[in-house]
Design a protein around this motif. Sequence first.
Motif, PDB file in Angstrom:
ATOM      1  N   ILE A  60       0.845  -1.196   0.000  1.00 42.64           N
ATOM      2  CA  ILE A  60       0.000   0.000   0.000  1.00 42.64           C
ATOM      3  C   ILE A  60       0.880   1.245   0.000  1.00 42.64           C
ATOM      4  O   ILE A  60       0.635   2.212  -0.732  1.00 42.64           O
ATOM      5  CB  ILE A  60      -0.949   0.001   1.214  1.00 42.64           C
ATOM      6  CG1 ILE A  60      -1.924  -1.177   1.132  1.00 42.64           C
ATOM      7  CG2 ILE A  60      -1.720   1.312   1.304  1.00 42.64           C
ATOM      8  CD1 ILE A  60      -2.799  -1.344   2.355  1.00 42.64           C
ATOM      9  N   ALA A  69      -6.662  -0.165   6.539  1.00 45.69           N
ATOM     10  CA  ALA A  69      -6.307  -0.741   5.236  1.00 45.69           C
ATOM     11  C   ALA A  69      -5.456  -1.991   5.416  1.00 45.69           C
ATOM     12  O   ALA A  69      -5.606  -2.979   4.697  1.00 45.69           O
ATOM     13  CB  ALA A  69      -5.547   0.288   4.399  1.00 45.69           C
ATOM     14  N   LYS A  71      -3.230  -4.134  -6.937  1.00 40.27           N
ATOM     15  CA  LYS A  71      -3.645  -3.105  -7.894  1.00 40.27           C
ATOM     16  C   LYS A  71      -5.153  -3.156  -8.096  1.00 40.27           C
ATOM     17  O   LYS A  71      -5.818  -2.114  -8.211  1.00 40.27           O
ATOM     18  CB  LYS A  71      -2.936  -3.305  -9.235  1.00 40.27           C
ATOM     19  CG  LYS A  71      -3.438  -2.366 -10.341  1.00 40.27           C
ATOM     20  CD  LYS A  71      -2.735  -2.588 -11.648  1.00 40.27           C
ATOM     21  CE  LYS A  71      -3.413  -1.829 -12.787  1.00 40.27           C
ATOM     22  NZ  LYS A  71      -3.498  -0.378 -12.545  1.00 40.27           N
ATOM     23  N   GLU A 123      -7.154  -3.968  -5.928  1.00 46.53           N
ATOM     24  CA  GLU A 123      -7.742  -3.723  -4.605  1.00 46.53           C
ATOM     25  C   GLU A 123      -8.565  -4.923  -4.118  1.00 46.53           C
ATOM     26  O   GLU A 123      -9.591  -4.777  -3.450  1.00 46.53           O
ATOM     27  CB  GLU A 123      -8.585  -2.441  -4.601  1.00 46.53           C
ATOM     28  CG  GLU A 123      -7.740  -1.202  -4.890  1.00 46.53           C
ATOM     29  CD  GLU A 123      -8.512   0.091  -4.741  1.00 46.53           C
ATOM     30  OE1 GLU A 123      -9.746   0.033  -4.559  1.00 46.53           O
ATOM     31  OE2 GLU A 123      -7.873   1.159  -4.813  1.00 46.53           O
ATOM     32  N   TYR A 180      -8.236  -6.837  -1.696  1.00 44.47           N
ATOM     33  CA  TYR A 180      -7.656  -7.100  -0.385  1.00 44.47           C
ATOM     34  C   TYR A 180      -8.365  -8.238   0.346  1.00 44.47           C
ATOM     35  O   TYR A 180      -7.740  -9.061   1.012  1.00 44.47           O
ATOM     36  CB  TYR A 180      -7.687  -5.833   0.472  1.00 44.47           C
ATOM     37  CG  TYR A 180      -6.951  -4.658  -0.134  1.00 44.47           C
ATOM     38  CD1 TYR A 180      -5.721  -4.831  -0.762  1.00 44.47           C
ATOM     39  CD2 TYR A 180      -7.482  -3.375  -0.081  1.00 44.47           C
ATOM     40  CE1 TYR A 180      -5.041  -3.765  -1.320  1.00 44.47           C
ATOM     41  CE2 TYR A 180      -6.807  -2.293  -0.634  1.00 44.47           C
ATOM     42  CZ  TYR A 180      -5.588  -2.494  -1.252  1.00 44.47           C
ATOM     43  OH  TYR A 180      -4.919  -1.435  -1.796  1.00 44.47           O
TER      44      TYR A 180
END
Length: 424
Positions: A66, A212, A347, A349, A351
Amino acid sequence: MNIFSKKILSNSLWMMVEKCVSIFGLIFVTSYVAKYLGPTNFGKIAFTATLFGFVQTLTWFGNQEILFKRVSRNPNSGLRYLFGTQNLRKILFLTCTVPILLGLYYYSDFLTLIFGIATALAAYFVTQDIYTIYNNAVLHSYINAIVNVIGLGVALIVRYLIVFLELDYVFLGIPIVLTALIPYLIKKYIFNRNQQLNSISLKTYRKYYLGAGSALVLSALAVTLYTQVTSLMLVALTSTRELGIYAVAVTLGMSWAFINTSIITSVLSRIYQEKNKYQSYMMVAKLNTVIILVSLGVVFILVVVGQWLVNIFYGNAYLEAYKLIVILGVATLCSGLGTISARFLIKEEGYSYISKKMMCVALSALPISYLMIYNFGLIGAAYSVLLIELLSLTLFNYFYKNGLLFKIHFFPFFKNSLKSQSLG
């Protein structure tokens, strides 16, 4: 599309020079130290390194990529984020380190404790070294290369003198610390000379760091677990002697991973900036091809000269390491491709998917490592690493977005499908 601009290629080469010097220097002196300590005591160093690998992972709290992505896109915003979370990393590090050192104090011998303290100090400077991330993201890896070589050179000289003078084993903790401390201080000096941003600590950044990172920290821990579980299992099921031999095999069979990492890290800064989905798919596919070709070349070299390397550098006490080297080399190929997939998911996202996937990998790694080592010993340890890396690269990746990564892995057969998917 050519994924290698002159700046990216130059950055990759600088990263490779740094790591190449580091690895060759490490092999020469580590082999000297390994002969001096013997497999059992050398295994104690490997054991403490394994423990503090987990500490570093927890301290970064899943934020390394990140941070890298943020600096790549907006250096000023990335810098504020890097500095704004510095104190938080200190707190996380201390929280994780103290229990481990207490455990080593009460349940291990004095030498292991000393190596543990030295490794803890080195790990602290690594987790505070935000300058490495910044330099890599803005394609200034030449700074990292030069200062890391300086730090390594000093540490290797000190280590060589300790062995040459036949000092007590505990003094070998000094170069462990110097390897991380010297580059950190030099990079900090260079950065502060060129930048005016002062250390800050904002609640918003701390909350974002934990928020995050919470989606990624479990996956990061899972990565650390499945890559280090073999070392832990070897200690639990055999002894530090086997771990010492395994550590030598890892050094010779997997240390060349820096070549893949250098290429991947440099190209990723461009992939992260690419807004067209299909173009990013194509760039990832090309990067996969490059990593496969480079890795196969290295594996071939290991097949040809692996036994000679063990005999020359480490001697008869470590001969068992030879049969592990090629297996671990192939595992490194899979790991390189897996790194590309993981960074691509960041990239995207994805996660949540990363977190779930890596937990599955970690859970599968435990029984695989246990059964392989319990039944086959050292050779089982190497095959368990290969099997885990292969599963992580393929099966556990292919559930993402209806097999998107499967299609990218076999890009020539799915060009049209990926083009349609990128428009959806």
